[in-house]
Motif scaffolding. Structure first.
Motif, PDB file in Angstrom:
ATOM      1  N   LEU A  99       0.820  -1.196   0.000  1.00  0.00           N
ATOM      2  CA  LEU A  99       0.000   0.000   0.000  1.00  0.00           C
ATOM      3  C   LEU A  99       0.859   1.253   0.000  1.00  0.00           C
ATOM      4  O   LEU A  99       1.906   1.284   0.651  1.00  0.00           O
ATOM      5  CB  LEU A  99      -0.895   0.059   1.245  1.00  0.00           C
ATOM      6  N   SER A 100       0.403   2.281  -0.708  1.00  0.00           N
ATOM      7  CA  SER A 100       1.053   3.570  -0.572  1.00  0.00           C
ATOM      8  C   SER A 100       0.724   4.127   0.804  1.00  0.00           C
ATOM      9  O   SER A 100      -0.307   3.780   1.402  1.00  0.00           O
ATOM     10  CB  SER A 100       0.562   4.539  -1.648  1.00  0.00           C
ATOM     11  N   THR A 101       1.593   4.982   1.326  1.00  0.00           N
ATOM     12  CA  THR A 101       1.356   5.569   2.638  1.00  0.00           C
ATOM     13  C   THR A 101       0.069   6.384   2.638  1.00  0.00           C
ATOM     14  O   THR A 101      -0.697   6.359   3.611  1.00  0.00           O
ATOM     15  CB  THR A 101       2.534   6.467   3.041  1.00  0.00           C
ATOM     16  N   GLN A 102      -0.189   7.104   1.547  1.00  0.00           N
ATOM     17  CA  GLN A 102      -1.411   7.900   1.466  1.00  0.00           C
ATOM     18  C   GLN A 102      -2.646   7.005   1.523  1.00  0.00           C
ATOM     19  O   GLN A 102      -3.612   7.299   2.247  1.00  0.00           O
ATOM     20  CB  GLN A 102      -1.427   8.721   0.174  1.00  0.00           C
ATOM     21  N   PHE A 103      -2.647   5.903   0.774  1.00  0.00           N
ATOM     22  CA  PHE A 103      -3.786   4.989   0.768  1.00  0.00           C
ATOM     23  C   PHE A 103      -3.981   4.378   2.152  1.00  0.00           C
ATOM     24  O   PHE A 103      -5.094   4.280   2.655  1.00  0.00           O
ATOM     25  CB  PHE A 103      -3.557   3.891  -0.274  1.00  0.00           C
ATOM     26  N   TYR A 104      -2.866   3.994   2.790  1.00  0.00           N
ATOM     27  CA  TYR A 104      -2.903   3.385   4.121  1.00  0.00           C
ATOM     28  C   TYR A 104      -3.531   4.329   5.140  1.00  0.00           C
ATOM     29  O   TYR A 104      -4.472   3.977   5.856  1.00  0.00           O
ATOM     30  CB  TYR A 104      -1.485   3.004   4.538  1.00  0.00           C
ATOM     31  N   HIS A 105      -3.018   5.566   5.191  1.00  0.00           N
ATOM     32  CA  HIS A 105      -3.540   6.513   6.171  1.00  0.00           C
ATOM     33  C   HIS A 105      -4.951   6.966   5.821  1.00  0.00           C
ATOM     34  O   HIS A 105      -5.678   7.435   6.695  1.00  0.00           O
ATOM     35  CB  HIS A 105      -2.607   7.717   6.283  1.00  0.00           C
ATOM     36  N   GLY A 106      -5.349   6.782   4.569  1.00  0.00           N
ATOM     37  CA  GLY A 106      -6.699   7.146   4.183  1.00  0.00           C
ATOM     38  C   GLY A 106      -7.759   6.311   4.862  1.00  0.00           C
ATOM     39  O   GLY A 106      -8.875   6.775   5.080  1.00  0.00           O
ATOM     40  N   PHE A 107      -7.449   5.072   5.227  1.00  0.00           N
ATOM     41  CA  PHE A 107      -8.454   4.254   5.901  1.00  0.00           C
ATOM     42  C   PHE A 107      -8.103   3.945   7.359  1.00  0.00           C
ATOM     43  O   PHE A 107      -8.945   3.426   8.091  1.00  0.00           O
ATOM     44  CB  PHE A 107      -8.731   2.951   5.125  1.00  0.00           C
ATOM     45  N   VAL A 108      -6.882   4.255   7.801  1.00  0.00           N
ATOM     46  CA  VAL A 108      -6.547   4.006   9.209  1.00  0.00           C
ATOM     47  C   VAL A 108      -6.474   5.297  10.008  1.00  0.00           C
ATOM     48  O   VAL A 108      -6.096   5.280  11.166  1.00  0.00           O
ATOM     49  CB  VAL A 108      -5.202   3.259   9.374  1.00  0.00           C
ATOM     50  N   GLN A 109      -6.865   6.437   9.409  1.00  0.00           N
ATOM     51  CA  GLN A 109      -6.707   7.703  10.114  1.00  0.00           C
ATOM     52  C   GLN A 109      -7.509   7.761  11.404  1.00  0.00           C
ATOM     53  O   GLN A 109      -7.175   8.535  12.307  1.00  0.00           O
ATOM     54  CB  GLN A 109      -7.096   8.866   9.201  1.00  0.00           C
ATOM     55  N   ASN A 110      -8.545   6.946  11.538  1.00  0.00           N
ATOM     56  CA  ASN A 110      -9.329   6.945  12.770  1.00  0.00           C
ATOM     57  C   ASN A 110      -9.020   5.741  13.662  1.00  0.00           C
ATOM     58  O   ASN A 110      -9.672   5.530  14.678  1.00  0.00           O
ATOM     59  CB  ASN A 110     -10.827   6.957  12.438  1.00  0.00           C
ATOM     60  N   VAL A 111      -8.034   4.944  13.278  1.00  0.00           N
ATOM     61  CA  VAL A 111      -7.666   3.784  14.089  1.00  0.00           C
ATOM     62  C   VAL A 111      -6.835   4.249  15.277  1.00  0.00           C
ATOM     63  O   VAL A 111      -5.891   5.011  15.131  1.00  0.00           O
ATOM     64  CB  VAL A 111      -6.857   2.756  13.262  1.00  0.00           C
ATOM     65  N   LYS A 112      -7.208   3.790  16.452  1.00  0.00           N
ATOM     66  CA  LYS A 112      -6.484   4.185  17.651  1.00  0.00           C
ATOM     67  C   LYS A 112      -5.115   3.505  17.698  1.00  0.00           C
ATOM     68  O   LYS A 112      -4.934   2.403  17.197  1.00  0.00           O
ATOM     69  CB  LYS A 112      -7.289   3.797  18.906  1.00  0.00           C
ATOM     70  N   ASN A 113      -4.172   4.173  18.303  1.00  0.00           N
ATOM     71  CA  ASN A 113      -2.848   3.612  18.566  1.00  0.00           C
ATOM     72  C   ASN A 113      -2.080   3.238  17.305  1.00  0.00           C
ATOM     73  O   ASN A 113      -1.461   2.174  17.242  1.00  0.00           O
ATOM     74  CB  ASN A 113      -2.963   2.379  19.457  1.00  0.00           C
ATOM     75  N   VAL A 114      -2.126   4.097  16.301  1.00  0.00           N
ATOM     76  CA  VAL A 114      -1.325   3.852  15.103  1.00  0.00           C
ATOM     77  C   VAL A 114       0.156   3.822  15.467  1.00  0.00           C
ATOM     78  O   VAL A 114       0.942   3.081  14.884  1.00  0.00           O
ATOM     79  CB  VAL A 114      -1.602   4.936  14.039  1.00  0.00           C
ATOM     80  N   SER A 115       0.538   4.627  16.476  1.00  0.00           N
ATOM     81  CA  SER A 115       1.938   4.641  16.903  1.00  0.00           C
ATOM     82  C   SER A 115       2.376   3.275  17.409  1.00  0.00           C
ATOM     83  O   SER A 115       3.501   2.846  17.180  1.00  0.00           O
ATOM     84  CB  SER A 115       2.156   5.697  17.991  1.00  0.00           C
ATOM     85  N   SER A 116       1.476   2.569  18.104  1.00  0.00           N
ATOM     86  CA  SER A 116       1.816   1.232  18.604  1.00  0.00           C
ATOM     87  C   SER A 116       2.031   0.260  17.447  1.00  0.00           C
ATOM     88  O   SER A 116       2.925  -0.587  17.501  1.00  0.00           O
ATOM     89  CB  SER A 116       0.700   0.711  19.514  1.00  0.00           C
ATOM     90  N   LEU A 117       1.207   0.391  16.400  1.00  0.00           N
ATOM     91  CA  LEU A 117       1.356  -0.467  15.226  1.00  0.00           C
ATOM     92  C   LEU A 117       2.686  -0.208  14.540  1.00  0.00           C
ATOM     93  O   LEU A 117       3.400  -1.141  14.158  1.00  0.00           O
ATOM     94  CB  LEU A 117       0.190  -0.231  14.254  1.00  0.00           C
ATOM     95  N   LEU A 118       3.042   1.075  14.383  1.00  0.00           N
ATOM     96  CA  LEU A 118       4.318   1.431  13.761  1.00  0.00           C
ATOM     97  C   LEU A 118       5.480   0.862  14.556  1.00  0.00           C
ATOM     98  O   LEU A 118       6.399   0.256  14.001  1.00  0.00           O
ATOM     99  CB  LEU A 118       4.447   2.947  13.673  1.00  0.00           C
ATOM    100  N   LEU A 119       5.449   1.062  15.867  1.00  0.00           N
ATOM    101  CA  LEU A 119       6.537   0.617  16.715  1.00  0.00           C
ATOM    102  C   LEU A 119       6.632  -0.904  16.732  1.00  0.00           C
ATOM    103  O   LEU A 119       7.727  -1.475  16.684  1.00  0.00           O
ATOM    104  CB  LEU A 119       6.346   1.151  18.132  1.00  0.00           C
ATOM    105  N   PHE A 120       5.480  -1.568  16.768  1.00  0.00           N
ATOM    106  CA  PHE A 120       5.472  -3.027  16.781  1.00  0.00           C
ATOM    107  C   PHE A 120       6.119  -3.579  15.521  1.00  0.00           C
ATOM    108  O   PHE A 120       6.936  -4.501  15.577  1.00  0.00           O
ATOM    109  CB  PHE A 120       4.034  -3.546  16.902  1.00  0.00           C
ATOM    110  N   SER A 121       5.777  -3.024  14.364  1.00  0.00           N
ATOM    111  CA  SER A 121       6.327  -3.532  13.109  1.00  0.00           C
ATOM    112  C   SER A 121       7.827  -3.297  13.018  1.00  0.00           C
ATOM    113  O   SER A 121       8.550  -4.094  12.406  1.00  0.00           O
ATOM    114  CB  SER A 121       5.617  -2.883  11.922  1.00  0.00           C
TER     115      SER A 121
END
Length: 292
Positions: A99-121
Motif C-alpha cells: 500500500l502507498s502511505t497515502q492509501f494506508y492513512h486514508g483508511f486508518v486515520q481513525n484507528v487508535k494507537n497507530v503509533s503502537s502499530l508502527l513501533l510493533f512492526s
C-alpha cells in the motif's frame, strides 16, 4: 567491502510483480512474489508491505538486520526502510499486500494507537501466526482480491478500504498476543518515539516545530531527532510533514472547505505559504490537486 547504491522501489514498479492486481495506484496484491524482479542492490521501500509466507522460505536484511521467513510467518515492512540481501527458495509463495502511505492513512486515520502499530512492526518485522490467524489473514486477502477484481462495482474502492480496515483491526490481536507473551520491555528510545507519534497525532494541525515536541517530552530537540531517526529511519520533520501533507490531501479531496479555510485550520501563516509547502511535497498546487 563494496559500497552498494540504494535503489528506490515504488508501488508503481511493484504493480509489475507477479501478475499483480492493483487499485487506484495505491494498493497492490500478488500471490506470486517469487516472480518479482528483485534487484541485487539495496532497495528503499517507498510503500508499506505486508505478506504471509505460505510455502518455501526467504531471507533478507532490513536496515542491516537479518530476517528469516518460513511458512506461517507474517512480515511487515514500513515505508522508507531498506531491504538488502534478499534470497528465496524456488518454491517461495506468499500472500502480499502493498500500500502507498497515502492509501494506508486514508483508511486508518481513525484507528487508535497507530503509533503502537508502527513501533510493533519496527521491533517485530517478522512474526509467526497461529493457525487461526493464518486463516484470518488468508480469508481477508482472498476477499480483498475478489473485490479488487470486480471493476464494475461502483463502490469497489470503498469496499476494499473497509475490508483492509477490518483486517487491520482483526490482526491487531496478533500484536496483543505477542506483547502479552513477550518479556521484552520497550527501550527508552521506543518509549520516546511512541510518545512523539502520539503527540504528533494530537497536535500536527497546529504545531510543526520539533522544538515544541521536544519540550513536551522534556528532552532536547537534538536528542529527539537522534532517537526518532534511529528508531524509525525518518526524521521528526519528515514525520511532521507526512501527517500535515496527508491532512491537506484529505481535506482537499473530501471536504468542501476552501483553501483559505484549510490554511487557517492548519495554522499556516497565509494561503501562499500553504501553497508553496504543498507543492514542494506533492508536486502540484492545492487547487490543481483538488481538480485532479
Amino acid at each position: 567491502m563494496v559500497n552498494k547504491n540504494i535503489i528506490d522501489t515504488t508501488l508503481e514498479q511493484a504493480r509489475e510483480w507477479g501478475n499483480a492486481l492493483y487499485l487506484n495506484d495505491g494498493l497492490v496484491l500478488t500471490n506470486q512474489i517469487a516472480n518479482a524482479p528483485i534487484s541485487r542492490e539495496p532497495q528503499r521501500m517507498n510503500f508499506i508491505m505486508m505478506a504471509l509466507c505460505c510455502k518455501g522460505q526467504a531471507t533478507y536484511n532490513i536496515d542491516t538486520r537479518e530476517q528469516s521467513v518460513m511458512p506461517g510467518d507474517l512480515l511487515f515492512i514500513s515505508e522508507r526502510h531498506i531491504v538488502d540481501n534478499y534470497m528465496a527458495s524456488s518454491d517461495f509463495e506468499c500472500l502480499c499486500i502493498m500500500l502507498s502511505t497515502q492509501f494506508y492513512h486514508g483508511f486508518v486515520q481513525n484507528v487508535k494507537n497507530v503509533s503502537s502499530l508502527l513501533l510493533f512492526s519496527m521491533n517485530n518485522p517478522v512474526v509467526h501466526l497461529t493457525n487461526q490467524e493464518i486463516k484470518t489473514y488468508s480469508n481477508y486477502f482472498e476477499n480483498i482480491r475478489k473485490k479488487m477484481a470486480d471493476e464494475n462495482h461502483h463502490y469497489r474502492t470503498e469496499l476494499v478500504q473497509a475490508l483492509l480496515l477490518a483486517m487491520f483491526y482483526d490482526m491487531s490481536g496478533v500484536i496483543y498476543r505477542i506483547e502479552q507473551s513477550s518479556a521484552k520491555k520497550q527501550s527508552r528510545a521506543d518509549v520516546i518515539f511512541a510518545r512523539f507519534i502520539a503527540l504528533l497525532q494530537e497536535n500536527f494541525r497546529t504545531e510543526r516545530r520539533v522544538s515544541w515536541y521536544a519540550k513536551q517530552l522534556e528532552i532536547t530537540a537534538k536528542y529527539l531527532s537522534e532517537v526518532v531517526k534511529n528508531v524509525s529511519k525518518r526524521t521528526p520533520n519528515e514525520w511532521i510533514d507526512s501527517y500535515v501533507v496527508l491532512e491537506i490531501r484529505v481535506m482537499l479531496k473530501n471536504s468542501p472547505k476552501s483553501i483559505k479555510e484549510i490554511t487557517e485550520e492548519l495554522n499556516f501563516p497565509n494561503q501562499s505559504f500553504l501553497g508553496k509547502y504543498f507543492k514542494e511535497h506533492v508536486g502540484v498546487s492545492p487547487s490543481e490537486y483538488r481538480k485532479g
